[in-house]
Design an enzyme around this catalytic site. Structure first.
Site, short mmCIF file in Angstrom:
data_model
loop_
_atom_site.label_atom_id
_atom_site.label_comp_id
_atom_site.label_asym_id
_atom_site.label_seq_id
_atom_site.Cartn_x
_atom_site.Cartn_y
_atom_site.Cartn_z
N GLY A 39 -19.67 -15.43 -18.67
CA GLY A 39 -20.18 -15.10 -17.34
C GLY A 39 -21.07 -16.19 -16.77
O GLY A 39 -21.46 -16.12 -15.60
N TYR A 57 0.80 -1.22 0.00
CA TYR A 57 0.00 0.00 0.00
C TYR A 57 0.84 1.28 0.00
O TYR A 57 0.47 2.26 -0.67
CB TYR A 57 -0.99 -0.01 1.17
CG TYR A 57 -2.20 -0.86 0.89
CD1 TYR A 57 -3.35 -0.31 0.33
CD2 TYR A 57 -2.20 -2.23 1.16
CE1 TYR A 57 -4.47 -1.09 0.06
CE2 TYR A 57 -3.31 -3.02 0.89
CZ TYR A 57 -4.43 -2.45 0.35
OH TYR A 57 -5.54 -3.22 0.07
N PHE A 109 -16.40 -9.46 -15.49
CA PHE A 109 -15.14 -9.96 -16.00
C PHE A 109 -14.35 -8.79 -16.59
O PHE A 109 -14.90 -7.92 -17.23
CB PHE A 109 -15.39 -11.01 -17.08
CG PHE A 109 -15.91 -12.31 -16.53
CD1 PHE A 109 -15.86 -12.57 -15.17
CD2 PHE A 109 -16.42 -13.26 -17.37
CE1 PHE A 109 -16.34 -13.76 -14.65
CE2 PHE A 109 -16.91 -14.46 -16.87
CZ PHE A 109 -16.86 -14.72 -15.52
N SER A 131 -13.70 -18.45 -12.59
CA SER A 131 -14.66 -19.00 -11.65
C SER A 131 -14.54 -20.51 -11.56
O SER A 131 -14.24 -21.20 -12.55
CB SER A 131 -16.09 -18.63 -12.08
OG SER A 131 -16.28 -17.23 -12.05
N GLU A 183 -8.78 -7.81 4.11
CA GLU A 183 -7.94 -8.81 3.46
C GLU A 183 -7.33 -9.76 4.48
O GLU A 183 -7.23 -10.97 4.24
CB GLU A 183 -6.86 -8.12 2.63
CG GLU A 183 -7.42 -7.45 1.38
CD GLU A 183 -6.59 -6.27 0.89
OE1 GLU A 183 -5.41 -6.15 1.30
OE2 GLU A 183 -7.13 -5.45 0.12
#
Length: 386
Positions: A269, A98, A382, A209, A140
């Protein structure tokens, strides 16, 4: 989360900074990749950089977070943070990265808006950045812990057990652990990152996916030929080959309860929808399910047979499909773009959408017009991270 004085400065400067973000973000990436070319080579999606979609996405995320500081919306905040955090976790992003973004982003803001960015303005936007960073890092960390991995330690090696041609430009890969164990658990609707070595030495990453059932010890992904990583998989990866894959992440998952579901997808998708339907079938879920899918033609539709078979195995499910070209084969097949005309939608429906950004935008508007609350519409796009 941020001080009162910072809110005042953001209110005074947000429109100016937001208007300049299309110039700021390319400058930011230019500065960062000049200083750290390894980030472009091995982490960021180079295709998205060339098309400009990643800078546009970053602009939207920064502006959205700033506006949510001024006009709080807990649901929208949770959506943005979860979407970004899941994608970051799938890439193995850690807290130490970061400050790198901070350094080059703020240098770019000063480059583009030297007269606007006084010391007070710089301090306010600096506070905003770290407020957003802290929330993302915390989320996270939670995601890594939930998957039982150390922050950033998401990568493992899988072996390709099978490769199947789904359509002229889409393949399916079956993956297994190399040590005979299982690759790991996932939640239906989630994805994994795949990192591949390209001919110029870069190691590029893309998400796919998981389409199989959670009870299957192997993982299944489908790959449409589109972009560097997908093209590499199509041309170079076959049975027996090894792939570098991440721990599963992603927030397009089945909601709890028994409210009616609407699963709408376009093109490739359909892959998270296949995963969700596999789970519904495996668990004997009896809730009503409306499955809508749009594609260019039946001949190019990936998972065409799988989609119909899974819907047939669910007693409360219906399938309607749209094709841009071709002829209708029955009452459940339509020609043209997807539309909700003639589709019954229960008032307590939860909608899960996946596909290109334009498709998602039009479907979201259509559902809202049919009185489906925005809080009950979830989606996965996507391409560049939303």
């Amino acid at each position: 989360m941020i001080s009162h004085s910072t809110r005042q400065v953001l209110a005074e400067t947000l429109d100016t900074v937001e208007a300049a973000l299309p110039q700021i973000t390319p400058r930011f990436y230019e500065r960062m990749f000049t200083a750290r070319p390894d980030l472009l080579r091995d982490l960021f999606n180079r295709t998205n950089q060339v098309t400009g979609s990643q800078p546009q996405v970053l602009a939207g995320a920064v502006a959205s977070f700033a506006r949510l500081m001024l006009e709080p919306d807990a649901e929208r905040m949770r959506f943005i943070i979860d979407r970004i955090a899941h994608k970051h976790a799938s890439l193995g992003i850690v807290a130490d990265q970061y400050p790198i973004v901070h350094q080059h982003l703020f240098a770019a803001i000063i480059d583009v808006l030297p007269e606007t960015v006084t010391s007070d303005v710089a301090a306010a936007w600096d506070e905003l950045y770290w407020a957003m960073a802290d929330v993302l890092i915390d989320r996270e960390t939670e995601l890594y812990a939930a998957q039982g991995v150390a922050p950033g330690d998401v990568w493992q090696t899988a072996r390709v057990l099978a490769r199947t041609q789904l359509s002229p430009d889409a393949i399916a890969l079956t993956l297994a652990a190399t040590d005979g164990d299982e690759l790991g658990c996932f939640t239906p609707g989630q994805y994994v990152s795949v990192q591949v070595p390209l001919s110029d030495g870069a190691r590029q990453i893309r998400q796919y996916s998981l389409t199989g059932a959670t009870t299957d010890p192997t993982w299944h992904i489908s790959v449409k030929r589109d972009g560097d990583v997908s093209t590499h998989l199509h041309e170079n990866v076959f049975e027996g080959d090894l792939l570098r894959v991440s721990t599963p992440f992603g927030d397009l998952t089945l909601p709890e309860g028994d409210d009616p579901l609407l699963l709408a997808s376009a093109g490739i998708g359909c892959t998270p929808v296949i995963g969700l339907l596999n789970h519904l079938v495996a668990t004997g879920d009896a809730r009503p399910v409306q499955v809508l899918h749009a594609d260019r033609s039946r001949s190019r539709q990936p998972h065409r047979g799988d989609l119909a078979e899974l819907v047939d195995r669910l007693p409360g499910a219906d399938l309607v499909q749209w094709y841009e070209r071709g002829l209708p084969t029955d009452d459940s097949t339509r020609i043209g773009l997807m539309s909700l005309d003639g589709i019954e939608i229960a008032p307590d429906t939860v909608a899960l959408l996946c596909g290109p950004a334009g498709f998602l935008g039009s479907m979201r508007e259509a559902l809202i017009d049919r009185d489906v609350p925005a809080t009950r519409i979830h989606y996965e796009t996507f391409g560049a991270m939303p």
